[in-house]
Enzyme design. Structure first.
Site, PDB file in Angstrom:
ATOM      1  N   GLU A  88       0.846  -1.205   0.000  1.00  0.00           N
ATOM      2  CA  GLU A  88       0.000   0.000   0.000  1.00  0.00           C
ATOM      3  C   GLU A  88       0.879   1.252   0.000  1.00  0.00           C
ATOM      4  OE1 GLU A  88      -3.823  -1.634   2.628  1.00  0.00           O
ATOM      5  OE2 GLU A  88      -2.609   0.055   3.329  1.00  0.00           O
ATOM      6  N   GLY A 221     -27.792  44.131  -5.952  1.00  0.00           N
ATOM      7  CA  GLY A 221     -28.068  44.346  -7.369  1.00  0.00           C
ATOM      8  C   GLY A 221     -29.429  43.776  -7.712  1.00  0.00           C
ATOM      9  N   MET A 222     -29.873  44.022  -8.937  1.00  0.00           N
ATOM     10  CA  MET A 222     -31.176  43.532  -9.360  1.00  0.00           C
ATOM     11  C   MET A 222     -31.166  42.015  -9.463  1.00  0.00           C
ATOM     12  SD  MET A 222     -31.220  44.455 -13.460  1.00  0.00           S
ATOM     13  CE  MET A 222     -32.703  43.510 -13.793  1.00  0.00           C
ATOM     14  N   GLY A 223     -32.344  41.419  -9.494  1.00  0.00           N
ATOM     15  CA  GLY A 223     -32.451  39.976  -9.611  1.00  0.00           C
ATOM     16  C   GLY A 223     -31.789  39.475 -10.879  1.00  0.00           C
ATOM     17  N   LYS A 227     -25.347  38.105  -8.163  1.00  0.00           N
ATOM     18  CA  LYS A 227     -24.915  38.285  -6.766  1.00  0.00           C
ATOM     19  C   LYS A 227     -24.513  36.959  -6.137  1.00  0.00           C
ATOM     20  CE  LYS A 227     -28.893  39.986  -5.626  1.00  0.00           C
ATOM     21  NZ  LYS A 227     -29.520  39.900  -6.965  1.00  0.00           N
ATOM     22  N   THR A 228     -25.366  35.952  -6.290  1.00  0.00           N
ATOM     23  CA  THR A 228     -25.096  34.649  -5.683  1.00  0.00           C
ATOM     24  C   THR A 228     -23.860  34.012  -6.297  1.00  0.00           C
ATOM     25  OG1 THR A 228     -27.444  34.308  -5.218  1.00  0.00           O
ATOM     26  CG2 THR A 228     -26.046  32.356  -5.231  1.00  0.00           C
TER      27      THR A 228
END
Length: 675
Positions: A88, A221-223, A227-228
């Site tokens: 091993e 920020g906007m959808g 961002k995510t």
């Protein structure tokens, strides 16, 4: 069980391979080490757990070693007496030399120098091997070299320490190494357009190298702006610098479905890397987080937050965490970040044209450039998406299955008439969070005022009792509109989302909607309204009404209009084709709630006898009559535009109240254009 890092590649089947002498440690030390690793979410291989009966053990073991990211070799007193263990070891060293594996030696009840120099018990074991393999002494020599190489690596020596603390230290090192290795191989660097410079900016905001403070950074920020994606990339890149970490995805949605306690439990489970902690209520959870994490340097991401109570319940105060900790919050509401008192706010910008083309092409063509035959179509899609990553991603996936240029063209045409529901639904989440007055302001801008001067929009909204000084600021903070060059602007897809909301007020009958801006809908309402879903029977007649232009007799359609009492605004723009249409004045006279009316060169069958007293904005280019209706009370009127009209005087007769109204309006906020 909470995983403490992210496995983002399929190259490794196991995180850790345990190599040990079963007779020495199987039921004691190695068993405890194996349990501790599994408890922390580390996928660990040991031969007595993983091998299926009937398989050739040696082949299975060699494959397991090759499929493991790390190998932990437990050197015990009798390790070298086992040829199995030594074989091993040789395979592990082979993988290490190939750069496929990291090796961590553990010296359990044996001196590291004995292993390194192969003295004491090990010397006798190798002497026995040389006797047995005297016809293949090279094999024994290979074992010796492999052992010496591994023994010289940085490892763990039990000495006189307690085994529980010793095991805890080994597990912490492995988890930390797995974290650091995982992000370098993760999706962070794959297929993410324009991410490098955004990560550099976020790194400056976070200041990870400064360990004397706790920082809270907001990403807003906007959808669909990304961002995510940015938060996830930062998290994956930096989590190896922290003692614990947690990415709480979709906070808004999770709270709605399961409550804040679920999120508190996940936060503790992730950062402490233990089984889910049971919490009875939110206040107890806040205290639990504060007490258990205040001496721990952690990285926490709260994704898609929309309420202050979420922040207060999960990361309420900086003294909840040890110095060096970082908290990242993503939200569509910039005001929320300011209320919570974040240290810095990172406002996510739309993709530029080059980035937008690259992202779309990656999804549609799996390359950064479009094929020659699809350049024009790609430009059209990118223009439609207007730098919004969500739209580019969704549309790229949609068009990836279409290989006919003709079908592309048909799909693009349909897209303009029927927008993608998945994109609009994502954007509508921000609209749903508004109160009723803010929704009205948003819909007015979407349907009528996109691109108008801010002061004009403000005065019109103010006259409607919408409190625009507050409402417009809230829409800006939630990234539903922006103010640029003193004008109110709305992203094309947000505007389309707002208009779709209005259309849903009545799918079949435009006359039951509050706002009308499409030429065909306006004409439908003025000509073809329904009563109880039955088409009205039109009355045809020839008018002898005297128009301000020479004409022979005309055929007019007179309908009794129903449902138009809901209409608050009508706009026909100059590019709408309405020439030659002759409409009934009765339809307009029935609109009692009309606040906004803009018409272009509309011909009517009879003189207007009534206009809504709710009008704030009246623009009628080519108004065909000599005066406005005598019944019209313009107390609420803010703007009046009657270019190229036939008006000789505003109203018939002399009216003191109207003269006073005109004086004050004209001298203050009232706008009037030439007749």
């Amino acid at each position: 069980m909470a995983a403490s890092y992210s496995r983002t590649t399929t190259r490794w089947k196991y995180d850790v391979f345990l190599s040990f002498r079963g007779e020495d440690t199987r039921k004691g030390f190695t068993d405890h080490l194996y349990t501790a690793l599994c408890h922390r979410g580390v996928i660990t291989f040991r031969d007595d757990q993983e091998l299926e009966r009937g398989n050739e053990i040696s082949r299975e073991l060699l494959q397991a070693i090759q499929d493991s990211r790390f190998s932990v070799i437990v050197f015990s007193r009798n390790y070298t007496s086992s040829t199995w263990c030594l074989n091993e070891l040789v395979k592990i060293v082979e993988c290490m030399k190939q750069g496929r594996q990291t090796v961590i030696p553990v010296f359990y009840d044996v001196d590291p120098s004995e292993v390194r120099n192969q003295t004491g018990r090990l010397q006798q074991a190798f002497a026995d091997h040389e006797e047995v393999f005297k016809d293949n002494i090279e094999k024994v020599q290979t074992w010796r070299i492999a052992m010496k190489l591994v023994a010289n690596l940085s490892g763990w020596d039990l000495q006189d320490r307690h085994e529980s603390e010793f095991i805890q230290g080994i597990v912490e090192e492995i988890v930390c190494k797995l974290r650091k290795s995982s992000y370098s191989m993760s999706w962070v660097t794959e297929n993410l357009v324009g991410m490098d410079w955004r990560l550099e900016e976020m790194s400056l905001y976070l200041g990870v190298e400064q360990l004397n403070d706790v920082r809270v950074i907001g990403i807003c920020g906007m959808g669909g702006i990304g961002k995510t994606t940015i938060a996830r990339a930062v998290y994956e890149k930096m989590l190896g610098h922290f003692e614990g970490s947690s990415f709480l995805a979709n906070v808004r949605e999770v709270e709605e479905k399961h409550g804040l306690v679920r999120l508190q439990e996940q936060l503790l489970s992730d950062t402490l890397m233990e089984r889910r902690t049971k919490i009875s209520d939110v206040h107890r959870g806040m205290n639990e987080i504060r007490v258990r994490l205040r001496s721990r340097m952690v990285l926490v991401v709260l994704d898609d937050v929309d309420q202050l109570v979420q922040l207060e319940s999960l990361v309420g105060d900086r003294n909840w965490f040890d110095n060096g900790s970082r908290v990242i919050i993503t939200t569509r509401d910039e005001l929320l970040l300011k209320q919570f008192g974040v240290d810095k706010i990172y406002r996510v910008a739309s993709l530029n044209n080059i980035e937008a083309v690259q992202l779309f092409c990656l999804k549609a063509f799996r390359s950064y450039c479009p094929p020659e035959d699809y350049v024009l179509q790609t430009i059209q899609v990118v223009k439609y998406a207007d730098g919004l990553p969500l739209a580019l991603h969704v549309l790229g996936s949609f068009f990836s299955g279409i290989r006919s240029v003709e079908l592309w063209n048909h799909s693009l045409k349909r897209l303009k008439d029927i927008p993608d529901k998945g994109i609009l639904d994502k954007l509508e989440i921000s609209f749903d969070g508004l109160n009723e007055v803010e929704k009205k302001i948003f819909l007015d801008i979407a349907c009528f005022f996109n691109g108008w001067e801010e002061d004009r929009v403000t005065k019109l909204m103010e006259s409607s009792g919408f409190y625009p000084q507050i409402g417009i600021r809230i829409l800006v903070e939630k990234f539903l509109i922006n103010i640029s060059d003193n004008r109110v602007w709305m992203h094309d897809l947000l505007q389309e989302m707002g208009r779709q909301i209005v259309k849903r007020e009545s799918h079949e009958e435009p006359g039951k909607r509050t706002r009308l801006w499409l030429c065909e809908d306006v004409i439908h309402v003025l000509l073809n309204n329904t009563v109880n879903n039955l088409l009205l029977q039109p009355q045809f007649y020839v008018s002898d009404f005297e128009f301000p232009f020479s004409c022979s007799s005309f055929l007019f359609i007179n309908l009794t209009v129903q449902g138009t009492d809901k209409v608050e605004g009508i706009v026909l723009n100059s590019n709408d084709e309405v020439d030659g249409l002759y409409l009934s004045a009765e339809s307009i006279m029935k609109m009692k709630r009309l606040r906004i009316l803009k018409l272009q060169n509309i011909n009517l069958s009879q003189k207007i006898k009534y206009l809504s007293n709710e009008l704030r904005y009246l623009e009628w280019c080519g108004y065909p009559f000599k005066s406005l209706p005598s019944t019209f009370q313009p107390d609420k009127l803010v703007e009046l535009h009657m270019r190229h009209s036939s008006i000789k005087q505003l109203w018939e007769g002399v009216r003191v109240r109207l003269l006073l109204f005109c004086y004050f309006k004209f001298s203050n906020v009232f706008r009037v254009s030439s007749f």
